[in-house]
Design a protein around this motif. Structure first.
Motif, PDB file in Angstrom:
ATOM      1  N   GLY A 199     -59.371  85.104  84.181  1.00  0.00           N
ATOM      2  CA  GLY A 199     -60.671  84.944  84.838  1.00  0.00           C
ATOM      3  C   GLY A 199     -61.300  86.259  85.283  1.00  0.00           C
ATOM      4  N   TRP A 200     -61.109  87.337  84.537  1.00  0.00           N
ATOM      5  CA  TRP A 200     -61.731  88.615  84.902  1.00  0.00           C
ATOM      6  C   TRP A 200     -63.251  88.471  85.011  1.00  0.00           C
ATOM      7  CZ3 TRP A 200     -59.424  93.252  81.659  1.00  0.00           C
ATOM      8  CH2 TRP A 200     -58.109  93.476  82.089  1.00  0.00           C
ATOM      9  N   THR A 201     -63.827  89.111  86.037  1.00  0.00           N
ATOM     10  CA  THR A 201     -65.284  89.155  86.156  1.00  0.00           C
ATOM     11  C   THR A 201     -65.783  90.422  85.446  1.00  0.00           C
ATOM     12  OG1 THR A 201     -65.092  90.461  88.144  1.00  0.00           O
ATOM     13  CG2 THR A 201     -65.191  88.064  88.447  1.00  0.00           C
ATOM     14  N   GLU A 202     -67.097  90.575  85.368  1.00  0.00           N
ATOM     15  CA  GLU A 202     -67.666  91.799  84.763  1.00  0.00           C
ATOM     16  C   GLU A 202     -67.216  93.025  85.551  1.00  0.00           C
ATOM     17  OE1 GLU A 202     -69.382  93.009  81.976  1.00  0.00           O
ATOM     18  OE2 GLU A 202     -68.631  91.042  81.386  1.00  0.00           O
ATOM     19  N   GLU A 203     -67.144  92.867  86.894  1.00  0.00           N
ATOM     20  CA  GLU A 203     -66.731  93.999  87.743  1.00  0.00           C
ATOM     21  C   GLU A 203     -65.261  94.369  87.460  1.00  0.00           C
ATOM     22  OE1 GLU A 203     -67.024  93.155  91.924  1.00  0.00           O
ATOM     23  OE2 GLU A 203     -66.199  95.131  92.429  1.00  0.00           O
ATOM     24  N   ASP A 204     -64.415  93.329  87.313  1.00  0.00           N
ATOM     25  CA  ASP A 204     -62.995  93.590  86.969  1.00  0.00           C
ATOM     26  C   ASP A 204     -62.926  94.391  85.672  1.00  0.00           C
ATOM     27  OD1 ASP A 204     -62.015  92.100  89.083  1.00  0.00           O
ATOM     28  OD2 ASP A 204     -61.935  90.249  87.914  1.00  0.00           O
ATOM     29  N   LYS A 205     -63.751  93.953  84.701  1.00  0.00           N
ATOM     30  CA  LYS A 205     -63.718  94.588  83.377  1.00  0.00           C
ATOM     31  C   LYS A 205     -64.079  96.081  83.494  1.00  0.00           C
ATOM     32  CE  LYS A 205     -66.040  94.307  78.950  1.00  0.00           C
ATOM     33  NZ  LYS A 205     -66.900  93.530  78.062  1.00  0.00           N
ATOM     34  N   VAL A 206     -65.134  96.364  84.250  1.00  0.00           N
ATOM     35  CA  VAL A 206     -65.572  97.766  84.394  1.00  0.00           C
ATOM     36  C   VAL A 206     -64.459  98.597  85.036  1.00  0.00           C
ATOM     37  CG1 VAL A 206     -67.227  99.251  85.614  1.00  0.00           C
ATOM     38  CG2 VAL A 206     -68.012  97.140  84.510  1.00  0.00           C
ATOM     39  N   ASN A 207     -63.831  98.048  86.087  1.00  0.00           N
ATOM     40  CA  ASN A 207     -62.754  98.784  86.764  1.00  0.00           C
ATOM     41  C   ASN A 207     -61.554  98.984  85.851  1.00  0.00           C
ATOM     42  OD1 ASN A 207     -64.171  99.022  89.101  1.00  0.00           O
ATOM     43  ND2 ASN A 207     -63.374  97.119  89.978  1.00  0.00           N
TER      44      ASN A 207
END
Ligand SMILES: Cc1cc2nc3c(=O)[nH]c(=O)nc-3n(C[C@H](O)[C@H](O)[C@H](O)COP(=O)(O)OP(=O)(O)OC[C@H]3O[C@@H](n4cnc5c(N)ncnc54)[C@H](O)[C@@H]3O)c2cc1C
Length: 527
Positions: free
Chosen positions: A503-511
């Motif tokens: 369930g990664w969010t867009e913010e998780d992905k960027v980090n």
């Protein structure tokens, strides 16, 4: 879900054994403890296998070169462990022929012949063929890539090779299947002691919101080159136990080198050392290694230009045609050997390559033991010795609670990928097949012509604790090693699978991408 299950378990359990450090040494102790029916937990401040145990030369061996230092017992143990691992993990430990051309003097050739006969004798009744001498004429026909000038013949002998990071993660998975708890990205930071015994260990989660207090009867430090750092957290120590040495590897395209055997070549320096050129998956070849004293920071180690040149020049000296250049480099990786310091600093031999690869076990107090040193190859016998010491020290205190579950039987499947997946994953083929049953498209390669299918990546996330991009790209697969140039498309593909599974969010992905970029840079730039 998987990670939270382990946290839940850890918060509610009084363990028999808590193992700090999820490299191959800790993994072996964890598995043995679980096999003996003990309640065990293993933690690592980074990913499992992210320390030295993903940065080795990938050889499962007795160590032919240690014979010159008369480390006979260690070579004998390594050769017997090699046999053991070949039968326990046939999908991860494979027989590997080595070819060693001999240049210069006939005395050299005689020396190697005696050494290899000794190696064969120490390996006893091995499943591996004994060494053979290869005449000059045959070398000229079979190994056209290398120089034949001043050649005095050569030898082929057998050892084994592995994927160190995957082996470590599979060993941990086996312990978990027997009821153990395993949590990565969890750092041991504070030991609480009462009446000379540790009663709990405070751990800091490296991923947000995942701190933990672990209660166990017995604590084990298996923290490799971080041993002194961890022991200083327990009590400030005057003594330095470890004296690491650095070794780097350079991964190149395999076209210029033999693809069916490891090529062993003398170094350019004439320092008596040898370079290995090990054929790897996806037409890669791994050149290694260096062995130099190291006194700097233990994290974020990178290769230097000088070290890379030493490896390239040593190989190029033996390539009469096209030479390897920086353009052939796909990646490099650097690791630190957890070598023990000599108890008497005056006696310390400054040549790290001749220092012992043996290990030691010592008690810090009645319920805290440290194990350090050794080799990847010997992890199971090291683990057995360590656990026996622990059990003998506490007769009757560590009672088996959990009883090993019977292993699921291997069933045949008509799926066209069954045989190749089984060859790579052994009994885990069943878990991967179950993932494919959920959705047929999981049998597709992650990108056209990739060696990996989607189900493999899902398997690593669900069963082998992969929670970061680097866990997949560098330690569960070899994708970082072959990614010469930054490949945004590939990275997005892996992110999408994480998104589905965790369930990664867009913010998780960027980090995650930012974090992975730092690690990728360490493998793709040099000082
Ligand atoms: C260049 C090189 C080549 C090698 N080649 C071979 C080979 O071909 N064959 C062979 O048999 N051996 C080889 N070795 C040796 C082998 O790789 C090591 O002996 C082995 O990997 C060490 O494993 P370890 O578990 O002791 O240490 P590590 O793998 O370093 O594990 C220690 C772990 O402890 C964790 N940790 C540290 N502090 C904490 C803390 N406070 N809390 C939680 N976790 C913590 C770290 O994150 C790390 O993951 C090689 C080594 C090097 C460097």
């Amino acid at each position: 879900m998987f990670r939270s299950f382990h946290f839940e378990q850890a918060s509610n359990t009084q363990y028999d054994v808590c193992i700090i450090g999820g490299g191959i040494t800790g993994a072996g102790i964890f598995l043995k403890a679980c096999e003996k029916g003990l309640r065990a937990i293993i933690i690592d401040k980074g990913d499992f296998s992210s320390g030295t145990s993903s940065r080795s030369a990938k050889m499962i061996h007795g160590g032919l070169r240690y014979l010159q230092y008369f480390q006979i017992k260690m070579v004998y143990e390594g050769l017997h462990e090699r046999e053991n691992l070949l039968s326990l993990y046939p999908h991860l430990v494979k027989p590997q022929p080595y070819f060693m051309p001999v240049y210069g003097s006939w005395v050299n050739k005689l020396k190697f012949s005696v050494g290899l006969s000794g190696y064969d004798a120490l390996s006893g009744k091995s499943s591996m063929p004994k060494h053979i001498s290869v005449p000059e004429e045959e070398i000229k026909k079979r190994f056209k890539q290398i120089t034949h000038e001043d050649l005095k013949g050569g030898f082929i002998y057998y050892d084994a090779r592995t994927n160190d990071a995957r082996l470590t993660n599979e060993v941990i998975q086996q312990g978990v299947e027997l009821g153990g708890t395993a949590i990565n990205y969890l750092e041991a930071i504070f030991f609480e002691e009462e009446d000379g015994e540790i009663i709990s260990l405070t751990c800091k989660g490296r991923l947000k919101g995942w701190d933990l207090e672990i209660k166990a009867k017995q604590y084990v430090s298996a923290t490799g080159v971080w041993t002194d750092e961890l022991l200083n957290k327990y009590k400030p120590q005057a003594k330095k136990w470890m004296k690491p040495s650095k070794g780097i590897h350079v991964v190149v395209k395999g076209d210029l080198l033999p693809k069916d055997c490891v090529l062993i070549l003398p170094t350019i320096d004439g320092d008596g050392r040898f370079i290995w050129c090990l054929p790897w998956e996806e037409n890669m070849n791994v050149l290694g290694t260096t062995d130099t004293e190291y006194n700097e920071g233990l994290n974020e180690i990178r290769s230097t230009k000088e070290e890379i040149d030493y490896l390239l020049d040593s190989v190029n000296k033996h390539l009469p045609g096209r030479k390897l250049t920086y353009d052939d480099i796909l990646s490099t990786y650097a690791g630190l050997r957890p070598l023990l310091a000599d108890p008497d600093p005056e006696e310390e031999d400054n040549d790290s390559s001749s220092r012992s690869r043996d290990y030691e076990i010592w008690w810090n107090n009645d319920n805290f033991v440290t194990i350090a040193g050794g080799k990847l190859t010997s992890f199971l016998s090291m683990a057995e010795t360590c656990l026996n010491e622990i059990i003998e020290k506490h007769p009757g205190k560590l009672n088996p609670h959990i009883f090993p579950k019977p292993l699921a039987p291997i069933t045949k499947s008509g799926h066209p990928l069954f045989a190749s997946i089984r060859d790579k994953y052994g009994d885990n083929v069943l878990l991967i097949m179950d993932i494919i049953k959920e959705n047929k498209s999981y049998a597709n390669p992650i990108f056209p012509k990739s060696n990996y299918i989607i189900a493999e990546i899902i398997f690593f996330i669900r069963y082998q604790h992969a929670v970061m991009l680097d866990d997949i790209l560098t330690r569960r697969t070899l994708l970082s090693y072959s990614m010469k140039d930054w490949n945004e498309d590939l990275i997005n593909i892996i992110c999408d699978i994480f998104k589905e599974e965790l369930g990664w969010t867009e913010e998780d992905k960027v980090n995650q991408i930012k974090n992975y970029r730092k690690n990728w840079d360490l493998m793709h730039s040099w000082e």
